[in-house]
Scaffold this active site. Sequence first.
Site, PDB file in Angstrom:
ATOM      1  CG  HIS A   1      -2.439   0.394   1.014  1.00 42.88           C
ATOM      2  ND1 HIS A   1      -2.505   1.557   0.384  1.00 42.88           N
ATOM      3  CD2 HIS A   1      -3.189   0.172   0.991  1.00 42.88           C
ATOM      4  CE1 HIS A   1      -3.540   1.725  -0.097  1.00 42.88           C
ATOM      5  NE2 HIS A   1      -4.643   0.882   0.445  1.00 42.88           N
TER       6      HIS A   1
ATOM      7  CG  ASP B   1      -3.268   4.568  -3.075  1.00 42.61           C
ATOM      8  OD1 ASP B   1      -3.278   4.927  -2.168  1.00 42.61           O
ATOM      9  OD2 ASP B   1      -3.614   6.184  -3.379  1.00 42.61           O
TER      10      ASP B   1
END
Length: 372
Positions: free
Chosen positions: A345, A349
Amino acid sequence: MAVEVVMPKLGMSMKEGIVSAWNKKAGEFVEKGESIASINSEKIEMDIESPAKGTVLEIKVPEGEGVPPGTVICCIGDESEKAPKEKQPKPAGERLKISPAARKIAEGANVDIHSIQGTGPGGRITKADVLKALPEEPKTQPAENDQQFVSTMRKTIAARMTESLQNSAQLTITMKADVTKLTVLQHQLNETAKTKYDTKLTMTDFAARAATLSLLEHPEMNSSYQDERLSVYEHVHLGIAAALDGGLAVPVIRHAERLPLIELAKKIKWYAEKAREGRLLHDEIEGSTFTITNLGAYGVEHFTPILNPPEAGILGIGRMYETPVYKEGELCKSDILPLSLTFDHRALDGAPAAAFLSTVKTYLENPASILL
């Protein structure tokens, strides 16, 4: 004349190899080409074959000891011969020779390494030398189920997986691909693939091709995040996880984007065979930009793959299964392939990661696009 057997260099970046097991003892006869020892370096393990017919005159490096490439580990010759003598240790004032494992043990036990007489090649202090110099401790009986020794490969995997979880923000998302058309195409192509190329196409091959094409469309997934820098790669060096006895190897198929499906499939099988036989070179397990792992053969559907650092993504392939689904108002049987994507992450995203996985799914559900 006695023949010296040296620790081979398994790759450009290899600094040390470890003798994991001796298959012959000093004084035993060995045929040329016969395995005399097993060695390993990080996740590579291989056998060393005797370069000559004769008697093992001397074993210079004990099991569990690591030495640099080029170090003589044993000598083979006529039983009436003597092994070549090692040069004496260098005079005081010059750099002390000691293996990394020995130095670590000595430092942990607060032992003065200068007081230890090295018995390794060239007077090098070995792990055995340090252990011999340690004060004796009361011996305790290990528990019945305790495992006293862990292989170097297992230690390396444990360290890398711990590092991966501690130094990245990992998240896993899943999808299911309807591969009914793909399984039909697979059966149609395999007869030709077997006859013309002496191979067969597996679901891993199709998934690898679909992932490679998808990485070209979603380059943010083909990246790594290190030292607060995001590196996005133009090429696809595809890692394919291969299960081994007691461990795991991830050989790397370089420039997978340049390979058509059949060539990619042949590379995957070739590297998997090298991994199982312990013939992978160090350079062949380094530099991957994205990894695929398949646990379908073990009955696993969705799972949570752990990133292969420093990559930003790893795709898990689960067990394909049949299920009834409605298509255009009619109930019919479909083949479903579970997909699990773990991504970092920090590098990207959820939305772009989901878009990448959706593209993989689209390629698998429309298999003609994989061939073009």
